[in-house]
Design a protein around this motif. Structure first.
Motif, PDB file in Angstrom:
ATOM      1  N   MET A   1      84.378   5.785 -51.958  1.00 60.48           N
ATOM      2  CA  MET A   1      84.333   5.933 -50.504  1.00 60.48           C
ATOM      3  C   MET A   1      83.011   6.576 -50.092  1.00 60.48           C
ATOM      4  O   MET A   1      82.510   7.471 -50.767  1.00 60.48           O
ATOM      5  N   SER A   2      82.445   6.120 -48.983  1.00 55.40           N
ATOM      6  CA  SER A   2      81.193   6.688 -48.504  1.00 55.40           C
ATOM      7  C   SER A   2      81.430   8.090 -47.958  1.00 55.40           C
ATOM      8  O   SER A   2      82.543   8.456 -47.567  1.00 55.40           O
ATOM      9  N   ALA A   3      80.349   8.876 -47.908  1.00 46.91           N
ATOM     10  CA  ALA A   3      80.449  10.248 -47.400  1.00 46.91           C
ATOM     11  C   ALA A   3      80.926  10.264 -45.954  1.00 46.91           C
ATOM     12  O   ALA A   3      81.746  11.101 -45.567  1.00 46.91           O
ATOM     13  N   MET A   4      80.411   9.334 -45.138  1.00 49.02           N
ATOM     14  CA  MET A   4      80.784   9.317 -43.721  1.00 49.02           C
ATOM     15  C   MET A   4      82.264   8.967 -43.553  1.00 49.02           C
ATOM     16  O   MET A   4      82.979   9.612 -42.783  1.00 49.02           O
ATOM     17  N   ARG A   5      82.730   7.959 -44.264  1.00 44.22           N
ATOM     18  CA  ARG A   5      84.139   7.582 -44.156  1.00 44.22           C
ATOM     19  C   ARG A   5      85.036   8.697 -44.664  1.00 44.22           C
ATOM     20  O   ARG A   5      86.065   9.005 -44.066  1.00 44.22           O
ATOM     21  N   HIS A   6      84.640   9.330 -45.749  1.00 46.54           N
ATOM     22  CA  HIS A   6      85.417  10.447 -46.286  1.00 46.54           C
ATOM     23  C   HIS A   6      85.497  11.588 -45.272  1.00 46.54           C
ATOM     24  O   HIS A   6      86.563  12.181 -45.057  1.00 46.54           O
ATOM     25  N   LEU A   7      84.370  11.887 -44.621  1.00 45.42           N
ATOM     26  CA  LEU A   7      84.352  12.966 -43.639  1.00 45.42           C
ATOM     27  C   LEU A   7      85.235  12.636 -42.441  1.00 45.42           C
ATOM     28  O   LEU A   7      86.009  13.490 -41.970  1.00 45.42           O
ATOM     29  N   LEU A   8      85.151  11.419 -41.925  1.00 47.92           N
ATOM     30  CA  LEU A   8      85.954  11.043 -40.758  1.00 47.92           C
ATOM     31  C   LEU A   8      87.444  11.059 -41.083  1.00 47.92           C
ATOM     32  O   LEU A   8      88.263  11.463 -40.250  1.00 47.92           O
ATOM     33  N   ASP A   9      87.802  10.633 -42.282  1.00 51.46           N
ATOM     34  CA  ASP A   9      89.213  10.695 -42.705  1.00 51.46           C
ATOM     35  C   ASP A   9      89.689  12.149 -42.757  1.00 51.46           C
ATOM     36  O   ASP A   9      90.782  12.475 -42.298  1.00 51.46           O
ATOM     37  N   LEU A  10      88.843  13.006 -43.325  1.00 53.37           N
ATOM     38  CA  LEU A  10      89.178  14.423 -43.406  1.00 53.37           C
ATOM     39  C   LEU A  10      89.315  15.033 -42.004  1.00 53.37           C
ATOM     40  O   LEU A  10      90.240  15.811 -41.735  1.00 53.37           O
ATOM     41  N   ALA A 304      80.390   7.647 -34.977  1.00 55.06           N
ATOM     42  CA  ALA A 304      81.317   8.657 -34.430  1.00 55.06           C
ATOM     43  C   ALA A 304      80.615   9.498 -33.374  1.00 55.06           C
ATOM     44  O   ALA A 304      80.145   8.963 -32.371  1.00 55.06           O
ATOM     45  N   ILE A 305      80.512  10.819 -33.587  1.00 51.95           N
ATOM     46  CA  ILE A 305      79.971  11.699 -32.549  1.00 51.95           C
ATOM     47  C   ILE A 305      78.448  11.781 -32.561  1.00 51.95           C
ATOM     48  O   ILE A 305      77.864  12.568 -31.811  1.00 51.95           O
ATOM     49  N   PHE A 306      77.774  10.960 -33.374  1.00 53.04           N
ATOM     50  CA  PHE A 306      76.313  10.996 -33.394  1.00 53.04           C
ATOM     51  C   PHE A 306      75.735  10.476 -32.078  1.00 53.04           C
ATOM     52  O   PHE A 306      74.804  11.060 -31.522  1.00 53.04           O
ATOM     53  N   ARG A 307      76.284   9.380 -31.565  1.00 53.58           N
ATOM     54  CA  ARG A 307      75.802   8.831 -30.295  1.00 53.58           C
ATOM     55  C   ARG A 307      77.006   8.481 -29.432  1.00 53.58           C
ATOM     56  O   ARG A 307      77.728   7.532 -29.711  1.00 53.58           O
ATOM     57  N   THR A 308      77.232   9.254 -28.389  1.00 58.24           N
ATOM     58  CA  THR A 308      78.378   9.073 -27.507  1.00 58.24           C
ATOM     59  C   THR A 308      77.919   9.198 -26.053  1.00 58.24           C
ATOM     60  O   THR A 308      76.878   9.796 -25.777  1.00 58.24           O
ATOM     61  N   PRO A 309      78.685   8.660 -25.102  1.00 56.04           N
ATOM     62  CA  PRO A 309      78.276   8.771 -23.690  1.00 56.04           C
ATOM     63  C   PRO A 309      78.418  10.186 -23.136  1.00 56.04           C
ATOM     64  O   PRO A 309      77.729  10.547 -22.180  1.00 56.04           O
ATOM     65  N   GLU A 310      79.311  10.966 -23.693  1.00 52.30           N
ATOM     66  CA  GLU A 310      79.522  12.353 -23.271  1.00 52.30           C
ATOM     67  C   GLU A 310      79.230  13.259 -24.456  1.00 52.30           C
ATOM     68  O   GLU A 310      79.809  13.106 -25.529  1.00 52.30           O
ATOM     69  N   PHE A 311      78.309  14.202 -24.277  1.00 50.23           N
ATOM     70  CA  PHE A 311      77.910  15.055 -25.396  1.00 50.23           C
ATOM     71  C   PHE A 311      77.455  16.405 -24.854  1.00 50.23           C
ATOM     72  O   PHE A 311      77.311  16.588 -23.640  1.00 50.23           O
ATOM     73  N   GLU A 312      77.253  17.348 -25.763  1.00 52.11           N
ATOM     74  CA  GLU A 312      76.799  18.675 -25.367  1.00 52.11           C
ATOM     75  C   GLU A 312      75.411  18.948 -25.915  1.00 52.11           C
ATOM     76  O   GLU A 312      75.106  18.594 -27.061  1.00 52.11           O
ATOM     77  N   SER A 445      65.524  21.228 -27.666  1.00 53.59           N
ATOM     78  CA  SER A 445      66.726  20.527 -27.219  1.00 53.59           C
ATOM     79  C   SER A 445      67.509  20.049 -28.430  1.00 53.59           C
ATOM     80  O   SER A 445      67.060  19.177 -29.173  1.00 53.59           O
ATOM     81  N   CYS A 446      68.682  20.636 -28.613  1.00 58.62           N
ATOM     82  CA  CYS A 446      69.505  20.366 -29.803  1.00 58.62           C
ATOM     83  C   CYS A 446      70.840  19.766 -29.379  1.00 58.62           C
ATOM     84  O   CYS A 446      71.495  20.272 -28.460  1.00 58.62           O
ATOM     85  N   GLY A 447      71.245  18.685 -30.018  1.00 61.45           N
ATOM     86  CA  GLY A 447      72.544  18.076 -29.739  1.00 61.45           C
ATOM     87  C   GLY A 447      73.640  18.787 -30.521  1.00 61.45           C
ATOM     88  O   GLY A 447      73.624  18.781 -31.756  1.00 61.45           O
ATOM     89  N   LEU A 448      74.575  19.403 -29.818  1.00 63.77           N
ATOM     90  CA  LEU A 448      75.643  20.159 -30.480  1.00 63.77           C
ATOM     91  C   LEU A 448      76.515  19.243 -31.326  1.00 63.77           C
ATOM     92  O   LEU A 448      76.883  19.579 -32.458  1.00 63.77           O
ATOM     93  N   ASN A 449      76.875  18.077 -30.805  1.00 62.31           N
ATOM     94  CA  ASN A 449      77.740  17.163 -31.546  1.00 62.31           C
ATOM     95  C   ASN A 449      77.055  16.679 -32.820  1.00 62.31           C
ATOM     96  O   ASN A 449      77.657  16.624 -33.896  1.00 62.31           O
ATOM     97  N   ARG A 450      75.776  16.347 -32.703  1.00 60.09           N
ATOM     98  CA  ARG A 450      75.026  15.895 -33.879  1.00 60.09           C
ATOM     99  C   ARG A 450      74.856  17.031 -34.887  1.00 60.09           C
ATOM    100  O   ARG A 450      74.892  16.810 -36.093  1.00 60.09           O
ATOM    101  N   ALA A 451      74.634  18.228 -34.360  1.00 59.61           N
ATOM    102  CA  ALA A 451      74.497  19.382 -35.253  1.00 59.61           C
ATOM    103  C   ALA A 451      75.774  19.583 -36.063  1.00 59.61           C
ATOM    104  O   ALA A 451      75.718  19.834 -37.277  1.00 59.61           O
ATOM    105  N   MET A 452      76.924  19.476 -35.407  1.00 59.28           N
ATOM    106  CA  MET A 452      78.202  19.599 -36.119  1.00 59.28           C
ATOM    107  C   MET A 452      78.312  18.562 -37.237  1.00 59.28           C
ATOM    108  O   MET A 452      78.695  18.866 -38.370  1.00 59.28           O
ATOM    109  N   LEU A 453      77.971  17.312 -36.909  1.00 59.16           N
ATOM    110  CA  LEU A 453      78.077  16.237 -37.889  1.00 59.16           C
ATOM    111  C   LEU A 453      77.168  16.498 -39.082  1.00 59.16           C
ATOM    112  O   LEU A 453      77.580  16.352 -40.242  1.00 59.16           O
ATOM    113  N   ALA A 454      75.924  16.915 -38.806  1.00 56.73           N
ATOM    114  CA  ALA A 454      74.981  17.193 -39.888  1.00 56.73           C
ATOM    115  C   ALA A 454      75.448  18.359 -40.747  1.00 56.73           C
ATOM    116  O   ALA A 454      75.388  18.301 -41.984  1.00 56.73           O
TER     117      ALA A 454
END
Length: 617
Positions: A1-10, A304-312, A445-454
């Motif tokens: 399983m890829s890291a991204m899929r594993h993370l989203l499942d978790l 997932a939350i890397f690129r979304t219409p609503e973000f912080e 300028s830092c994206g909170l959602n992207r920071a969480m994902l990283a």
């Protein structure tokens, strides 16, 4: 399983992240943060806030409105220029940004493989290609793959091979030969990119697309105004065409038009004078920070939350004198990279700084760098640091007639004292400009959602029964074992303790023993009251080992176990997540150990490093 899929499942299984409105079919690009996700999100933003405000004396915070009048965004250039190029795939109908799209891929035989979602779609796409987009081309289909034979690649087009039937018809001069076999029908325009999902080169021309969400502050439904205005326009020959009708509609809607802000920065710029007036102690250089929601009508939502219409966003606008801008830009670049290296503790090589090329810079920008993280799909921006010059304050000043300047009272008083002492009035423009000027801005300028994902991807590790790291499918690190099928593989989320959603898990050895649970309750309440952090009372009816592993999976740094010896000696076992080490300590020391571990630069608690005393002979 890829890291991204594993993370989203978790994330879904353990309560970090859910698809929004899932029971109603979901909303594309929208996500809800569960009990653990909201804690992680809050902790990341708090660490940013700590570093920007609580650990400095030259930055203050602000929280500005989301709904923004058009005058603000017209002045900033967003109304006219905040656009992306958009392209449609003629086969899949998907829309995407050409600057983010991949180049064409050929298979081992030099053919173009177009990948459909399924066999039926592939069959329909093949028919469209044969009849509309590449008449007479040599095409084969294998399952959900459509294969186009390539004659040659040219600078701005692809020339496909002709179908053998048409070639034979041309050679014999058969009346069956038609225009479908002409060479012109086999030339496909190619601009250096294809549909990211299907590898299809059959695309529309690119066109600009404004990214902002419009809304209307009006008790009357704007649709009613649109219909009424459009019907009235049709009654007159002067206004019945589409362009004039649209202009009339825009005019009648404009008084109630507003936007959902596409960034938090403009709220800071329009409050520059207000903040300066209410906080006169702030001397240049100083900053104004903000964390808040932004909205962009993204063409393509992805990862997932890397690129979304609503973000912080977590943004800092740091106001400096013009002659300080270059030095402060370098200083903030270092400060922000240091912050990222503090919290990406496991794979520091996955964070880098990428300076923008000259053709990437905005027309007003004096310099910009992106902080990028190596995601499973490649490098992606998580933060931008920019030297914006005086563009923003100057533009808002021009639009409003209000001078958004900074006056250095000390320099002014020194000049006045010199003039009084010498009787000579100062006329040097260079001297006077240091007294009153429009500040330049260095922005982070830092994206909170992207920071969480990283940060979650950086912290996530799979290990086998021996504690050896297990390789994800998309991981090429040579340090990890490739034994993906190892028995007993589990996940550890090695988040920085200050980021962890749950700081401590307190658990009785036997879940239904009242005496043990009572002590656990007291330890939990003491930690919550003294540290003001999230502490979990873990009383699930399963083995202590499985409970440890559950806490490892969500990133809990410490587990405290109360057993029957605790009833006698008032000591507990404290286990560290990253090492798995277990140490016996008095109950009274648990608070100190956790408190020390939560410091940004912790000191090791004595009880964890003390050597056992030697018994006298």
């Amino acid at each position: 399983m890829s890291a991204m899929r594993h993370l989203l499942d978790l994330c879904k299984r353990r309560g970090f992240l859910f698809q929004s409105a899932e029971i109603h079919g979901g909303l594309r690009g929208a996500y809800d943060y569960g009990p653990l996700g909201v804690e992680l999100k809050r902790n990341v933003s708090q660490e940013w806030w700590n570093s920007m405000i609580y650990q400095r004396s030259d930055v203050v915070g602000i929280d500005t409105a989301i709904i923004t009048p058009p005058a603000v965004l017209k002045t900033s250039g967003h109304v006219d220029q905040f656009t992306d190029e958009m392209v449609d795939s003629r086969l899949s109908k998907e829309r995407f940004r050409p600057d983010k799209a991949p180049e064409l891929k050929l298979d081992a035989n030099g053919r173009i493989p177009i990948i459909a979602p399924d066999k039926n779609t592939a069959k329909a796409w093949e028919q469209e290609i044969r009849t509309q987009f590449a008449k007479g081309a040599a095409i084969t289909r294998n399952g959900k793959e459509i294969l186009l034979e390539v004659e040659r690649m040219e600078k701005d087009q692809i020339v496909l091979k002709k179908d053998a039937t048409n070639i034979a018809a041309e050679a014999s001069g058969s009346p069956q030969e038609s225009s479908t076999s002409s060479s012109s029908s086999l030339q496909i325009p190619y601009h250096g990119y294809v549909d990211p999902n299907s590898n299809s080169p059959f695309l529309t021309e690119s066109r600009p697309f404004n990214l902002m969400f419009k809304t209307y502050l009006d008790p009357i439904d704007p649709i009613d105004k649109v219909i009424t205005t459009a019907l009235d326009a049709q009654k007159s020959a002067l206004t019945s065409d589409l362009i004039n009708t649209r202009q009339l509609v825009d005019k009648v809607l404009y008084p109630s038009l507003t936007y959902l802000r596409p960034e938090t920065a403009q709220g800071v710029f329009i409050n520059f004078a207000t903040v300066q007036r209410s906080h006169p102690h702030l001397k240049v250089p100083f900053g104004i920070a903000q964390i808040g929601k932004s909205f962009r009508n993204e063409i393509r939502l992805e990862h997932a939350i890397f690129r979304t219409p609503e973000f912080e966003q977590m943004e800092l606008e740091y106001f400096v004198a013009p002659w300080q801008a270059d030095e402060q830009f370098l200083s903030w670049r270092k400060a922000r990279m240091d912050w990222w290296r503090t919290y990406t503790r496991n794979f520091k090589e996955r964070v880098r700084e990428r300076p923008h090329a000259q053709d990437e810079l905005a027309h007003y920008s004096r310099g910009c760098v992106d902080v990028e993280y190596l995601f499973p799909w490649g490098w992606g921006e998580v933060e931008g640091i920019a030297n914006r010059g005086d563009f923003d304050l100057s533009k808002h000043s021009e639009a409003t007639g209000i001078k958004l300047q900074y006056t250095d009272a000390i320099v002014m008083q020194e000049r006045q004292a010199r003039e009084k002492a010498t009787g000579v009035k100062e006329t040097s423009a260079e001297v006077l400009e240091k007294e009153r000027f429009t500040p330049h801005v260095v922005e982070s300028s830092c994206g909170l959602n992207r920071a969480m994902l990283a940060l979650m991807l950086d912290a996530m590790e799979m290990v086998d029964e021996q504690g050896r790291a297990v390789l994800f499918e998309d991981d090429t690190s040579s340090d990890n074992t490739k034994n993906k099928n190892s028995k007993g593989v589990r996940t550890i989320m090695k988040l920085h303790p200050r980021l962890a959603p749950v700081k401590v898990a307190v658990m009785p050895l036997i879940s239904n023993n009242k005496d043990l649970v009572e002590i656990c309750n007291k330890i939990t309440h003491d930690l919550q009251r003294e540290l003001q952090v999230n502490v979990a009372l873990e009383t699930q009816s399963t083995t202590i080992g499985k409970r440890y592993y559950r806490m490892d999976e969500i990133g809990t740094p410490w587990c405290v176990t109360v057993d029957f010896d605790t009833l006698q000696d008032r000591s507990v076992t404290i286990r560290e997540r990253d090492t798995g080490e277990q140490t016996r300590v008095p109950i009274e020391e648990v608070l100190d150990i956790v408190q020390d571990g939560l410091r940004l630069y912790p000191r090791r608690a004595k009880s964890l490093i003390q050597e056992p005393e030697m018994k006298s002979k």
